[in-house]
Structure formats: structure tokens, C-alpha cells
Design an enzyme around this catalytic site. Structure first.
Site, PDB file in Angstrom:
ATOM      1  N   PHE A  43     -13.760   2.831   4.686  1.00  0.00           N
ATOM      2  CA  PHE A  43     -12.922   1.949   3.800  1.00  0.00           C
ATOM      3  C   PHE A  43     -12.338   2.997   2.546  1.00  0.00           C
ATOM      4  O   PHE A  43     -13.210   3.758   2.102  1.00  0.00           O
ATOM      5  CB  PHE A  43     -13.414   0.689   3.231  1.00  0.00           C
ATOM      6  CG  PHE A  43     -12.623  -0.004   2.410  1.00  0.00           C
ATOM      7  CD1 PHE A  43     -11.653  -0.864   3.125  1.00  0.00           C
ATOM      8  CD2 PHE A  43     -12.653   0.086   1.035  1.00  0.00           C
ATOM      9  CE1 PHE A  43     -10.546  -1.448   2.516  1.00  0.00           C
ATOM     10  CE2 PHE A  43     -11.402  -0.741   0.564  1.00  0.00           C
ATOM     11  CZ  PHE A  43     -10.601  -1.686   1.174  1.00  0.00           C
ATOM     12  N   VAL A  44     -10.990   3.132   2.237  1.00  0.00           N
ATOM     13  CA  VAL A  44     -10.843   4.121   1.142  1.00  0.00           C
ATOM     14  C   VAL A  44      -9.903   3.336   0.432  1.00  0.00           C
ATOM     15  O   VAL A  44      -9.207   2.357   0.535  1.00  0.00           O
ATOM     16  CB  VAL A  44      -9.807   5.176   1.965  1.00  0.00           C
ATOM     17  CG1 VAL A  44     -10.907   6.138   2.700  1.00  0.00           C
ATOM     18  CG2 VAL A  44      -8.753   4.988   2.661  1.00  0.00           C
ATOM     19  N   GLU A  99       4.293   4.055   6.405  1.00  0.00           N
ATOM     20  CA  GLU A  99       3.030   3.264   6.350  1.00  0.00           C
ATOM     21  C   GLU A  99       1.888   3.973   5.473  1.00  0.00           C
ATOM     22  O   GLU A  99       1.867   5.282   5.647  1.00  0.00           O
ATOM     23  CB  GLU A  99       2.673   2.831   7.662  1.00  0.00           C
ATOM     24  CG  GLU A  99       1.644   1.849   7.881  1.00  0.00           C
ATOM     25  CD  GLU A  99       1.351   0.689   7.236  1.00  0.00           C
ATOM     26  OE1 GLU A  99       1.478   0.454   6.078  1.00  0.00           O
ATOM     27  OE2 GLU A  99       1.324  -0.504   7.888  1.00  0.00           O
ATOM     28  N   ASP A 100       1.038   3.059   4.570  1.00  0.00           N
ATOM     29  CA  ASP A 100       0.010   3.871   4.028  1.00  0.00           C
ATOM     30  C   ASP A 100      -1.188   4.329   4.959  1.00  0.00           C
ATOM     31  O   ASP A 100      -1.546   5.389   5.215  1.00  0.00           O
ATOM     32  CB  ASP A 100      -0.692   2.874   2.887  1.00  0.00           C
ATOM     33  CG  ASP A 100      -0.862   1.566   3.523  1.00  0.00           C
ATOM     34  OD1 ASP A 100      -0.943   0.962   4.487  1.00  0.00           O
ATOM     35  OD2 ASP A 100      -1.552   0.758   2.731  1.00  0.00           O
ATOM     36  N   GLY A 115       0.869  -1.172  -0.081  1.00  0.00           N
ATOM     37  CA  GLY A 115      -0.162   0.053   0.194  1.00  0.00           C
ATOM     38  C   GLY A 115       0.784   1.484   0.156  1.00  0.00           C
ATOM     39  O   GLY A 115       0.468   2.263  -0.398  1.00  0.00           O
ATOM     40  N   ASP A 141      -4.741   1.438  10.725  1.00  0.00           N
ATOM     41  CA  ASP A 141      -6.391   1.036  11.097  1.00  0.00           C
ATOM     42  C   ASP A 141      -6.307   0.764  12.336  1.00  0.00           C
ATOM     43  O   ASP A 141      -6.496   1.500  13.412  1.00  0.00           O
ATOM     44  CB  ASP A 141      -6.791   0.089  10.010  1.00  0.00           C
ATOM     45  CG  ASP A 141      -8.345  -0.178  10.096  1.00  0.00           C
ATOM     46  OD1 ASP A 141      -8.983   0.666  10.479  1.00  0.00           O
ATOM     47  OD2 ASP A 141      -8.715  -1.262   9.667  1.00  0.00           O
TER      48      ASP A 141
HETATM   49  P1  5GP Z   1      -4.017  -2.403  10.624  1.00  0.00           P
HETATM   50  O1  5GP Z   1      -3.195  -3.481  11.220  1.00  0.00           O
HETATM   51  O2  5GP Z   1      -3.403  -0.877  11.478  1.00  0.00           O
HETATM   52  O3  5GP Z   1      -5.444  -2.516  11.457  1.00  0.00           O
HETATM   53  O4  5GP Z   1      -4.234  -2.352   9.348  1.00  0.00           O
HETATM   54  C1  5GP Z   1      -3.278  -1.619   8.579  1.00  0.00           C
HETATM   55  C2  5GP Z   1      -3.466  -2.188   7.334  1.00  0.00           C
HETATM   56  O5  5GP Z   1      -4.813  -2.665   6.769  1.00  0.00           O
HETATM   57  C3  5GP Z   1      -3.036  -1.078   6.144  1.00  0.00           C
HETATM   58  O6  5GP Z   1      -1.523  -1.062   5.890  1.00  0.00           O
HETATM   59  C4  5GP Z   1      -4.074  -1.431   5.009  1.00  0.00           C
HETATM   60  O7  5GP Z   1      -3.042  -2.348   4.101  1.00  0.00           O
HETATM   61  C5  5GP Z   1      -5.139  -2.021   5.505  1.00  0.00           C
HETATM   62  N1  5GP Z   1      -6.157  -1.127   5.628  1.00  0.00           N
HETATM   63  C6  5GP Z   1      -6.700  -0.636   6.745  1.00  0.00           C
HETATM   64  N2  5GP Z   1      -7.655   0.210   6.511  1.00  0.00           N
HETATM   65  C7  5GP Z   1      -7.799   0.475   4.793  1.00  0.00           C
HETATM   66  C8  5GP Z   1      -8.540   1.002   4.119  1.00  0.00           C
HETATM   67  O8  5GP Z   1      -9.569   1.728   4.437  1.00  0.00           O
HETATM   68  N3  5GP Z   1      -8.362   0.911   2.599  1.00  0.00           N
HETATM   69  C9  5GP Z   1      -7.554  -0.029   2.471  1.00  0.00           C
HETATM   70  N4  5GP Z   1      -7.292  -0.270   1.017  1.00  0.00           N
HETATM   71  N5  5GP Z   1      -6.756  -0.888   3.191  1.00  0.00           N
HETATM   72  C10 5GP Z   1      -6.899  -0.457   4.594  1.00  0.00           C
END
Ligand code: 5GP
Length: 178
Positions: free
Chosen positions: A155-156, A102-103, A48, A106
Site C-alpha cells: 500500500f502506498v 490513472e494513478d 488520485g 491494482d
Molecule cells: P483496482 O480497481 O485496479 O483494483 O484499483 C484501482 C484504485 O484503487 C486506484 O485508482 C486507487 O484509488 C486504489 N488503490 C489501489 N492500490 C492503492 C494503494 O496502494 N494506495 C492507494 N492510496 N490507493 C490504491
């Protein structure tokens, strides 16, 4: 740009290219100051973050290195749950000023599992730059040192972020219409 369709879902414009570029310039400005006398190592987490990392890196006017890694989750035994493994992390982090790219953060789960692995290598410093953060989704609190945008728990896609493999090439960020 108007609404777009990715797979079976409809998305509306959310962050346009000039907003993203402007914010990246501001973040880069801070990094250029904070790391002026250092040689930081940026570690971008694929897939991402490739677009964000590329645009951010172009704005850096300091001596800096970058490497790209992928995080893979393997099922371990029942007691250990799954194990997060960094693929492609072949740099020695000891004594380095490390900046994770990081992109989107979440729940914070990914970074909360990955950061201890990096700290284990004893970098001189360890900071996080993230383009997007969903504060409402936090389960594992993460300190983001350089943040692009705080966004709602929606969600984006676009600008490197995918929906089931597609949408990464869209140059702006779109939000799911629910
Ligand atoms: P976390 O471990 O913080 O819950 O999630 C991080 C990863 O979940 C991000 O690096 C991404 O790959 C994915 N992610 C979380 N939210 C989104 C979203 O709204 N859109 C997309 N495309 N990926 C997301």
C-alpha cells in the site's frame, strides 16, 4: 524525507520527487512523439490522479485536451451487481484519440469495468497511462500503454494517493511499513 505517519500507520520513503518527475518527462516524451499529429483527449480519473495528470500535462508539447472524471459505483440489482458510472464525462469521444490517466492499477477491476463503457462511444484509439502498477495484484489483466513504475503489492500514499482521505498532499510516494 524520513518516515511519516498518516492516521494510525507508519510509511517509509519509496519514490522521491526527482524519480517521479524524471519518469513523467520520459512518458511525456513518448506521448509527444506518438500523438505528434493528433489532438488527444486525456481523461484523468479523480481523485488520485490529479497530481500526476497535472505534472504530466505540463510536459506535453502537443495540442491536447484534458478532462477530469470521477467513477462512482452504485449497487444495482443482485443479478447485475454494481454499476460503475462516470461523473463529469461530458465529452463526445467518437473518433477521438483518448488517453486514460490513472494513478495506480491494482487488481485492474476499475479499468476493466470502465474501458468497455468508453469503447462503446467508439473513440479512434484508447490508451492508458498509469503512474503505478502492482502486477502481483492483478485479477483483471489490463494493458498499460504508458507506465511510470511497476511496484510490489504494497500500500502506498502520497503524490495524490490517500490513506483514508489523508496523505494526498505529500509530494513523494511512501510505502506502508508492515
Ligand atoms: P483496482 O480497481 O485496479 O483494483 O484499483 C484501482 C484504485 O484503487 C486506484 O485508482 C486507487 O484509488 C486504489 N488503490 C489501489 N492500490 C492503492 C494503494 O496502494 N494506495 C492507494 N492510496 N490507493 C490504491
Amino acid at each position: 524525507m524520513g518516515e511519516i505517519r498518516v492516521h494510525d500507520k507508519q510509511f517509509e520513503p519509496y519514490l522521491n520527487a526527482s524519480m517521479i518527475a524524471g519518469r513523467i518527462k520520459e512518458i511525456a516524451g513518448k506521448l509527444n512523439k506518438d500523438y505528434a499529429d493528433k489532438k488527444p483527449l486525456f481523461i484523468a480519473i479523480l481523485n488520485g490522479s490529479f497530481m500526476f495528470a497535472s505534472d504530466l500535462f505540463k510536459e506535453l508539447a502537443i495540442d491536447a485536451e484534458i478532462c477530469f472524471i470521477k467513477l462512482a459505483s452504485y449497487k444495482g440489482t443482485k443479478s447485475t451487481g454494481h454499476v460503475l458510472t462516470a461523473i463529469g464525462l461530458d465529452m463526445d469521444l467518437f473518433g477521438r484519440d483518448v488517453v486514460i490517466v490513472e494513478d495506480i492499477v491494482d487488481t485492474g477491476k476499475t479499468l476493466s469495468e470502465f474501458l468497455p463503457q468508453l469503447k462503446h462511444q467508439q473513440p479512434a484509439s484508447l490508451k492508458i497511462v498509469a503512474l503505478l502498477h502492482k502486477p502481483e495484484a492483478t485479477v483483471f489483466p489490463i494493458t498499460i500503454d504508458y507506465l511510470g513504475f511497476s511496484i510490489p503489492n504494497k500500500f502506498v500514499v502520497g503524490y495524490g494517493l490517500d490513506y483514508d482521505g489523508l496523505g494526498r498532499n505529500i509530494p513523494e510516494i511512501f510505502k506502508l511499513i508492515e
